[in-house]
Write a protein that holds these residues in place. Structure first.
Motif, PDB file in Angstrom:
ATOM      1  N   VAL A  92       2.569   2.403   2.665  1.00 15.96           N
ATOM      2  CA  VAL A  92       2.455   3.069   3.965  1.00 15.96           C
ATOM      3  C   VAL A  92       3.405   2.386   4.939  1.00 15.96           C
ATOM      4  CG1 VAL A  92       0.052   3.729   3.566  1.00 15.96           C
ATOM      5  CG2 VAL A  92       0.553   1.577   4.727  1.00 15.96           C
ATOM      6  N   GLU A  98      -8.231   6.428  -0.332  1.00 17.98           N
ATOM      7  CA  GLU A  98      -7.299   5.901  -1.343  1.00 17.98           C
ATOM      8  C   GLU A  98      -6.756   4.542  -0.916  1.00 17.98           C
ATOM      9  OE1 GLU A  98      -2.947   6.986  -3.325  1.00 17.98           O
ATOM     10  OE2 GLU A  98      -3.905   8.380  -1.922  1.00 17.98           O
ATOM     11  N   ASN A  99      -6.409   4.415   0.373  1.00 17.82           N
ATOM     12  CA  ASN A  99      -5.877   3.149   0.869  1.00 17.82           C
ATOM     13  C   ASN A  99      -6.950   2.073   0.948  1.00 17.82           C
ATOM     14  OD1 ASN A  99      -3.161   3.942   1.248  1.00 17.82           O
ATOM     15  ND2 ASN A  99      -3.736   5.061   3.091  1.00 17.82           N
ATOM     16  N   LEU A 147       0.814  -1.228   0.000  1.00 13.42           N
ATOM     17  CA  LEU A 147       0.000   0.000   0.000  1.00 13.42           C
ATOM     18  C   LEU A 147       0.844   1.273   0.000  1.00 13.42           C
ATOM     19  CD1 LEU A 147      -2.719  -1.035   2.629  1.00 13.42           C
ATOM     20  CD2 LEU A 147      -2.802  -1.263   0.143  1.00 13.42           C
ATOM     21  N   LEU A 205      -7.180   0.722  -2.528  1.00  5.48           N
ATOM     22  CA  LEU A 205      -6.022  -0.146  -2.797  1.00  5.48           C
ATOM     23  C   LEU A 205      -6.180  -1.496  -2.103  1.00  5.48           C
ATOM     24  CD1 LEU A 205      -3.063   2.409  -2.462  1.00  5.48           C
ATOM     25  CD2 LEU A 205      -3.893   1.324  -4.567  1.00  5.48           C
ATOM     26  N   PRO A 260      -7.952   4.203   7.820  1.00  4.99           N
ATOM     27  CA  PRO A 260      -7.276   4.431   6.529  1.00  4.99           C
ATOM     28  C   PRO A 260      -8.022   5.440   5.663  1.00  4.99           C
ATOM     29  CG  PRO A 260      -8.362   2.295   6.582  1.00  4.99           C
ATOM     30  CD  PRO A 260      -8.429   2.833   7.967  1.00  4.99           C
ATOM     31  N   TRP A 309      -4.459   0.886  12.095  1.00  7.24           N
ATOM     32  CA  TRP A 309      -5.750   0.574  11.470  1.00  7.24           C
ATOM     33  C   TRP A 309      -6.377  -0.640  12.136  1.00  7.24           C
ATOM     34  CZ3 TRP A 309      -3.889   0.718   5.664  1.00  7.24           C
ATOM     35  CH2 TRP A 309      -3.552   2.049   5.338  1.00  7.24           C
TER      36      TRP A 309
END
Length: 203
Positions: free
Chosen positions: A27, A45-46, A25, A49, A42, A35
């Motif tokens: 990150v 966008e994450n 991801l 993904l 999150p 998370w």
């Protein structure tokens, strides 16, 4: 089930660690940890993904509306089967090398072992890694490492002891201390690596 629980469940079904998911991801591992422990949420966008990576919809991640697709289970099953097959190939290679050497004492015994073992490793990383099934890879190494390390350390010991380059240790007169050192190295390598692999599988 909350978003944090769904992320944790999907990651474990995929058989990957927090570090591996973080790499996918883009990150940090700490972000994944937060998370999953509900310390943070999150960004959209994450979430998109993750839905692509896990093969689920964003609705499932956010609301739990639909169950995750069976793709992860299918990949996990394929990965485990390939890991088992590759492990069997490693041990077949080692056992047949020992048998050939015992009967003929020629270089084909060594070549046979290398071909089986290298072929198994290539199969694991070409097939299982494409399934993103890290646990299957760890499982392969856990059960294959004893055969691979014994094969390589035996040849190293035999070469240093000035004995034939056999796939199993040959007791050479006057080299018993060297044999003991190689045996200790073999045990230590296997214990340390096996423990590390086991810890990674539990993440």
């Amino acid at each position: 089930m909350k978003l944090a629980d769904r992320i944790l469940e999907l990651r474990k079904r995929k058989g990957i660690s927090q570090e591996a998911l973080a790499d996918k991801l883009g990150v940090s591992r700490q972000a994944i940890s937060k998370w999953e422990s509900e310390q943070s949420t999150p960004e959209l966008e994450n979430i998109v993904l993750m839905s692509d990576f896990f093969g689920v919809t964003t609705d499932y991640l956010l609301k739990g509306i639909e169950p995750p697709l069976d793709e992860t289970k299918k990949n996990g099953s394929i990965g485990n089967s390939l890991a088992l097959l590759a492990t069997a190939f490693v041990w077949i290679g080692y056992i047949t090398s020992c048998a050939i050497w015992y009967e003929y004492q020629n270089a084909f015994a060594i070549m046979n072992g290398f071909i089986w073992m290298i072929g198994s490793i290539v199969m694991v990383y070409a097939a299982i890694s494409n399934l993103s099934d890290d646990k299957a890879v760890y499982r392969f190494w856990m059960f294959s490492l004893p055969a691979i390390s014994l094969f390589l350390l035996s040849m190293l010991y035999n070469a240093i002891a000035l004995g034939p380059l056999a796939p199993y240790p040959l007791l050479v007169e006057g080299r018993y201390i060297l044999f003991g050192i190689c045996l200790l190295v073999f045990i230590c390598i296997n214990i340390v690596v096996e423990m590390a692999l086991y810890r990674r599988m539990q993440q």
